[in-house]
Design an enzyme around this catalytic site. Structure first.
Site, mmCIF file in Angstrom:
data_model
loop_
_atom_site.group_PDB
_atom_site.id
_atom_site.type_symbol
_atom_site.label_atom_id
_atom_site.label_comp_id
_atom_site.label_asym_id
_atom_site.label_seq_id
_atom_site.Cartn_x
_atom_site.Cartn_y
_atom_site.Cartn_z
ATOM 1 N N SER A 44 0.826 -1.208 0.000
ATOM 2 C CA SER A 44 0.000 0.000 0.000
ATOM 3 C C SER A 44 0.864 1.263 0.000
ATOM 4 C CB SER A 44 -0.912 0.024 1.234
ATOM 5 O OG SER A 44 -1.690 -1.143 1.309
HETATM 6 N N1 SAH Z 1 -1.267 -4.179 3.736
HETATM 7 C C1 SAH Z 1 -0.582 -4.760 2.606
HETATM 8 C C2 SAH Z 1 -1.427 -4.581 1.376
HETATM 9 C C3 SAH Z 1 -1.333 -5.736 0.480
HETATM 10 S S1 SAH Z 1 -2.460 -5.711 -0.874
HETATM 11 C C4 SAH Z 1 0.780 -4.138 2.452
HETATM 12 O O1 SAH Z 1 1.007 -3.047 2.983
HETATM 13 O O2 SAH Z 1 1.627 -4.748 1.814
HETATM 14 C C5 SAH Z 1 -3.820 -6.621 -0.213
HETATM 15 C C6 SAH Z 1 -3.546 -8.032 0.208
HETATM 16 O O3 SAH Z 1 -4.802 -8.615 0.552
HETATM 17 C C7 SAH Z 1 -2.947 -8.940 -0.859
HETATM 18 O O4 SAH Z 1 -1.767 -9.511 -0.361
HETATM 19 C C8 SAH Z 1 -4.008 -9.992 -1.102
HETATM 20 O O5 SAH Z 1 -3.497 -11.272 -1.392
HETATM 21 C C9 SAH Z 1 -4.744 -9.975 0.221
HETATM 22 N N2 SAH Z 1 -6.101 -10.520 0.163
HETATM 23 C C10 SAH Z 1 -7.046 -10.362 -0.790
HETATM 24 N N3 SAH Z 1 -8.176 -11.025 -0.465
HETATM 25 C C11 SAH Z 1 -7.930 -11.625 0.751
HETATM 26 C C12 SAH Z 1 -8.686 -12.466 1.602
HETATM 27 N N4 SAH Z 1 -9.930 -12.831 1.310
HETATM 28 N N5 SAH Z 1 -8.117 -12.894 2.753
HETATM 29 C C13 SAH Z 1 -6.846 -12.536 3.068
HETATM 30 N N6 SAH Z 1 -6.077 -11.756 2.299
HETATM 31 C C14 SAH Z 1 -6.606 -11.298 1.143
#
Ligand code: SAH
Length: 217
Positions: free
Chosen positions: A67
């Protein structure tokens, strides 16, 4: 992974990033301090490390992104705005960067990621950074983490079309959830509060997150 930094520019570029976050209205000094001292370059591939302190989302593999620092700061600030939180659920560990920024400010974080390859790398980073109050799980976070709830705070870092019922159920009375809701071209970052009287939802700003998907991989 290299925690030492990417040369002398690192501290200066972090200063610049924190100044940018201040300019955009982030006022919680604790959050700004943590962003200043957290090596964001350790959360992304070396090939992109030189861009780590830009205020932008970056690819982390598996079609996912780390993010944008402003969004991480804003979500953290809103989540904590009503006072300290003890138990927090994060859905979407991704790189683990958001987890690492929030961890020092709460008692315990439970973080759930559906992609095993991302979670493994995030877990390595948590160990290297010495974060002891993070517990992670490879699962579909749409279901929350029932046997660890209820939570005083829930932070969702991928976008559902509607807020999953399970997450609302696992939010404690008095609890706060920050979640981007909508479709890929139009998502609203919402603050959802649960009280004895019911649930309120407030739109904070428009955002763009990867979609919250079902199942694991
Ligand atoms: N907070 C993270 C953002 C990653 S992007 C950072 O700062 O790096 C969002 C993440 O949510 C991705 O890794 C994706 O795989 C995860 N995601 C999407 N749907 C999900 C679900 N149902 N359960 C758990 N994780 C999920």
């Amino acid at each position: 992974m290299n925690l030492k930094g990417i040369g002398m520019t690192s501290q200066r570029t972090r200063d610049r990033l924190v100044q940018r976050l201040r300019d955009q209205g982030i006022v919680d000094e604790r959050i700004l301090d943590i962003i200043m001292s957290t090596p964001r370059h350790a959360f992304i591939d070396e090939a992109l490390a030189h861009r780590a302190y830009e205020d932008t989302a970056l690819p982390i593999g598996f079609n996912q992104t780390i993010s944008q620092p402003y969004i991480v700061a804003r979500m953290t600030e809103v989540l904590l705005a009503a006072g300290p939180l003890r138990r927090v659920l994060e859905v979407g560990t991704g790189s683990g960067y958001q987890t690492a920024i929030l961890a020092p400010l709460v008692e315990k974080i439970y973080t759930v990621e559906r992609i095993a390859g991302l979670l493994e790398r995030a877990n390595t980073r948590f160990k290297l950074l010495g974060l002891r109050n993070v517990q992670s799980r490879h699962a579909d976070g749409t279901m929350g983490w029932p046997d660890r709830g209820p939570f005083d705070g829930i932070l969702v870092t991928a976008s559902p079309r509607v807020v999953p019922d399970e997450l609302l159920t696992q939010l404690a009375p008095g609890g706060r959830m920050v979640v981007p809701v909508g479709q890929s071209n139009h998502q609203e970052l919402r603050l959802i509060c649960k009280s004895e009287e019911g649930i309120t939802s407030e739109v904070l700003e428009l955002v763009r997150f990867v979609p919250l998907l079902g199942g694991k991989s």
